[in-house]
Design a protein around this motif. Sequence first.
Motif, PDB file in Angstrom:
ATOM      1  N   VAL A  74       0.862  -1.177   0.000  1.00  0.00           N
ATOM      2  CA  VAL A  74       0.000   0.000   0.000  1.00  0.00           C
ATOM      3  C   VAL A  74       0.901   1.230   0.000  1.00  0.00           C
ATOM      4  CG1 VAL A  74      -1.808   1.288   1.186  1.00  0.00           C
ATOM      5  CG2 VAL A  74      -1.823  -1.219   1.227  1.00  0.00           C
ATOM      6  N   VAL A  75       0.820   2.000  -1.058  1.00  0.00           N
ATOM      7  CA  VAL A  75       1.538   3.264  -1.150  1.00  0.00           C
ATOM      8  C   VAL A  75       0.546   4.347  -0.767  1.00  0.00           C
ATOM      9  CG1 VAL A  75       2.702   4.868  -2.705  1.00  0.00           C
ATOM     10  CG2 VAL A  75       3.052   2.398  -2.963  1.00  0.00           C
ATOM     11  N   TYR A  76       0.908   5.152   0.213  1.00  0.00           N
ATOM     12  CA  TYR A  76       0.031   6.221   0.676  1.00  0.00           C
ATOM     13  C   TYR A  76       0.436   7.534   0.011  1.00  0.00           C
ATOM     14  CZ  TYR A  76      -1.696   3.022   4.191  1.00  0.00           C
ATOM     15  OH  TYR A  76      -2.277   1.951   4.823  1.00  0.00           O
ATOM     16  N   TRP A  77      -0.524   8.170  -0.645  1.00  0.00           N
ATOM     17  CA  TRP A  77      -0.328   9.471  -1.282  1.00  0.00           C
ATOM     18  C   TRP A  77      -0.893  10.526  -0.346  1.00  0.00           C
ATOM     19  CZ3 TRP A  77       2.216   9.624  -5.920  1.00  0.00           C
ATOM     20  CH2 TRP A  77       2.365   8.409  -6.585  1.00  0.00           C
ATOM     21  N   HIS A  78      -0.130  11.582  -0.104  1.00  0.00           N
ATOM     22  CA  HIS A  78      -0.609  12.661   0.755  1.00  0.00           C
ATOM     23  C   HIS A  78      -1.803  13.359   0.109  1.00  0.00           C
ATOM     24  CE1 HIS A  78      -0.657  15.990   3.561  1.00  0.00           C
ATOM     25  NE2 HIS A  78      -0.881  16.756   2.502  1.00  0.00           N
ATOM     26  N   VAL A  79      -2.818  13.643   0.922  1.00  0.00           N
ATOM     27  CA  VAL A  79      -3.961  14.457   0.514  1.00  0.00           C
ATOM     28  C   VAL A  79      -4.171  15.506   1.595  1.00  0.00           C
ATOM     29  CG1 VAL A  79      -5.091  12.641  -0.844  1.00  0.00           C
ATOM     30  CG2 VAL A  79      -5.639  12.862   1.589  1.00  0.00           C
ATOM     31  N   ASP A  80      -4.641  16.672   1.198  1.00  0.00           N
ATOM     32  CA  ASP A  80      -4.857  17.743   2.171  1.00  0.00           C
ATOM     33  C   ASP A  80      -6.120  17.541   2.994  1.00  0.00           C
ATOM     34  OD1 ASP A  80      -2.517  19.162   1.535  1.00  0.00           O
ATOM     35  OD2 ASP A  80      -3.509  20.098  -0.179  1.00  0.00           O
ATOM     36  N   ASP A  81      -7.120  16.836   2.447  1.00  0.00           N
ATOM     37  CA  ASP A  81      -8.378  16.587   3.148  1.00  0.00           C
ATOM     38  C   ASP A  81      -8.747  15.124   2.942  1.00  0.00           C
ATOM     39  OD1 ASP A  81     -11.072  16.322   3.919  1.00  0.00           O
ATOM     40  OD2 ASP A  81     -11.577  18.350   3.275  1.00  0.00           O
ATOM     41  N   LEU A  82      -8.400  14.288   3.910  1.00  0.00           N
ATOM     42  CA  LEU A  82      -8.597  12.852   3.766  1.00  0.00           C
ATOM     43  C   LEU A  82     -10.068  12.489   3.611  1.00  0.00           C
ATOM     44  CD1 LEU A  82      -6.614  10.030   4.839  1.00  0.00           C
ATOM     45  CD2 LEU A  82      -8.930   9.928   5.728  1.00  0.00           C
ATOM     46  N   THR A  83     -10.937  13.097   4.387  1.00  0.00           N
ATOM     47  CA  THR A  83     -12.369  12.785   4.311  1.00  0.00           C
ATOM     48  C   THR A  83     -12.923  13.091   2.923  1.00  0.00           C
ATOM     49  OG1 THR A  83     -12.604  13.212   6.678  1.00  0.00           O
ATOM     50  CG2 THR A  83     -14.621  13.233   5.359  1.00  0.00           C
ATOM     51  N   ALA A  84     -12.576  14.239   2.377  1.00  0.00           N
ATOM     52  CA  ALA A  84     -13.062  14.615   1.042  1.00  0.00           C
ATOM     53  C   ALA A  84     -12.471  13.703  -0.032  1.00  0.00           C
ATOM     54  CB  ALA A  84     -12.723  16.075   0.742  1.00  0.00           C
ATOM     55  N   ALA A  85     -11.183  13.390   0.071  1.00  0.00           N
ATOM     56  CA  ALA A  85     -10.549  12.530  -0.924  1.00  0.00           C
ATOM     57  C   ALA A  85     -11.170  11.135  -0.899  1.00  0.00           C
ATOM     58  CB  ALA A  85      -9.041  12.452  -0.681  1.00  0.00           C
ATOM     59  N   LEU A  86     -11.370  10.586   0.290  1.00  0.00           N
ATOM     60  CA  LEU A  86     -11.991   9.269   0.418  1.00  0.00           C
ATOM     61  C   LEU A  86     -13.406   9.291  -0.153  1.00  0.00           C
ATOM     62  CD1 LEU A  86     -11.926   6.352   1.397  1.00  0.00           C
ATOM     63  CD2 LEU A  86     -12.611   7.192   3.665  1.00  0.00           C
ATOM     64  N   GLY A  87     -14.168  10.311   0.180  1.00  0.00           N
ATOM     65  CA  GLY A  87     -15.533  10.430  -0.341  1.00  0.00           C
ATOM     66  C   GLY A  87     -15.560  10.490  -1.854  1.00  0.00           C
ATOM     67  N   ARG A  88     -14.642  11.222  -2.435  1.00  0.00           N
ATOM     68  CA  ARG A  88     -14.600  11.339  -3.901  1.00  0.00           C
ATOM     69  C   ARG A  88     -14.253   9.996  -4.543  1.00  0.00           C
ATOM     70  NH1 ARG A  88     -11.323  13.139  -8.220  1.00  0.00           N
ATOM     71  NH2 ARG A  88     -12.670  14.054  -9.807  1.00  0.00           N
ATOM     72  N   LEU A  89     -13.272   9.297  -3.996  1.00  0.00           N
ATOM     73  CA  LEU A  89     -12.891   7.992  -4.540  1.00  0.00           C
ATOM     74  C   LEU A  89     -14.064   7.014  -4.468  1.00  0.00           C
ATOM     75  CD1 LEU A  89      -9.317   7.799  -3.027  1.00  0.00           C
ATOM     76  CD2 LEU A  89      -9.870   7.835  -5.477  1.00  0.00           C
ATOM     77  N   LEU A  90     -14.767   7.008  -3.346  1.00  0.00           N
ATOM     78  CA  LEU A  90     -15.917   6.112  -3.197  1.00  0.00           C
ATOM     79  C   LEU A  90     -17.029   6.493  -4.174  1.00  0.00           C
ATOM     80  CD1 LEU A  90     -15.978   5.802   0.704  1.00  0.00           C
ATOM     81  CD2 LEU A  90     -15.085   4.139  -0.962  1.00  0.00           C
ATOM     82  N   SER A  91     -17.244   7.790  -4.384  1.00  0.00           N
ATOM     83  CA  SER A  91     -18.303   8.231  -5.300  1.00  0.00           C
ATOM     84  C   SER A  91     -17.983   7.865  -6.747  1.00  0.00           C
ATOM     85  CB  SER A  91     -18.543   9.739  -5.181  1.00  0.00           C
ATOM     86  OG  SER A  91     -17.506  10.472  -5.807  1.00  0.00           O
ATOM     87  N   LEU A  92     -16.707   7.662  -7.050  1.00  0.00           N
ATOM     88  CA  LEU A  92     -16.304   7.302  -8.416  1.00  0.00           C
ATOM     89  C   LEU A  92     -16.213   5.790  -8.630  1.00  0.00           C
ATOM     90  CD1 LEU A  92     -13.634  10.079  -9.016  1.00  0.00           C
ATOM     91  CD2 LEU A  92     -15.869   9.852 -10.131  1.00  0.00           C
ATOM     92  N   GLY A  93     -16.572   5.011  -7.604  1.00  0.00           N
ATOM     93  CA  GLY A  93     -16.652   3.569  -7.792  1.00  0.00           C
ATOM     94  C   GLY A  93     -15.618   2.737  -7.054  1.00  0.00           C
ATOM     95  N   ALA A  94     -14.736   3.365  -6.296  1.00  0.00           N
ATOM     96  CA  ALA A  94     -13.806   2.595  -5.472  1.00  0.00           C
ATOM     97  C   ALA A  94     -14.571   2.026  -4.279  1.00  0.00           C
ATOM     98  CB  ALA A  94     -12.670   3.497  -4.983  1.00  0.00           C
ATOM     99  N   THR A  95     -14.025   1.000  -3.644  1.00  0.00           N
ATOM    100  CA  THR A  95     -14.622   0.443  -2.436  1.00  0.00           C
ATOM    101  C   THR A  95     -13.628   0.608  -1.283  1.00  0.00           C
ATOM    102  OG1 THR A  95     -13.832  -1.771  -2.995  1.00  0.00           O
ATOM    103  CG2 THR A  95     -16.076  -1.225  -3.654  1.00  0.00           C
ATOM    104  N   GLN A  96     -14.175   0.849  -0.111  1.00  0.00           N
ATOM    105  CA  GLN A  96     -13.301   1.068   1.034  1.00  0.00           C
ATOM    106  C   GLN A  96     -12.527  -0.201   1.357  1.00  0.00           C
ATOM    107  OE1 GLN A  96     -14.381   3.786   4.302  1.00  0.00           O
ATOM    108  NE2 GLN A  96     -14.338   1.928   5.553  1.00  0.00           N
ATOM    109  N   HIS A  97     -11.242  -0.076   1.495  1.00  0.00           N
ATOM    110  CA  HIS A  97     -10.376  -1.185   1.887  1.00  0.00           C
ATOM    111  C   HIS A  97     -10.030  -1.062   3.362  1.00  0.00           C
ATOM    112  CE1 HIS A  97      -6.411  -3.242   2.230  1.00  0.00           C
ATOM    113  NE2 HIS A  97      -7.045  -4.155   1.538  1.00  0.00           N
TER     114      HIS A  97
END
Length: 136
Positions: A74-97
Amino acid sequence: MLRGLTTVTFWADDVEEATRWYAEVLGAEAYFERKGPDGRVAYAEFRLGDHQHELGFADRRYAPHPTTEPVGAVVYWHVDDLTAALGRLLSLGATQHEAPTERGPGFVTASVADPFGNILGIMYNAHYLEVLEGRA
């Protein structure tokens, strides 16, 4: 010995589809593509972030150990807003791991499985910001 991250490679059955999905996620197009002998895109690459790290997508047919399960480091990429980034990824079809997890003051991680079976880690990392500020 290890001087810096050069390329993180993810695998996909359909590199063109993966490239379109990540172009939407990243808000940028791949800067490089290479076709395989069958004329299909076999590899595509994006440059991202403050240091222009490379995120590549290779046709799963060329994987040394093909699998359809989410696997790999698992490579972690820095994001400024984790909650928003996670929400966007999930809204685009990713699933929470992995759900958001505090790893200590200023360090929160989460990860998703993308639609192609890769694990994408995201992290708010205070140290990353300190290092970046020190280079300015």
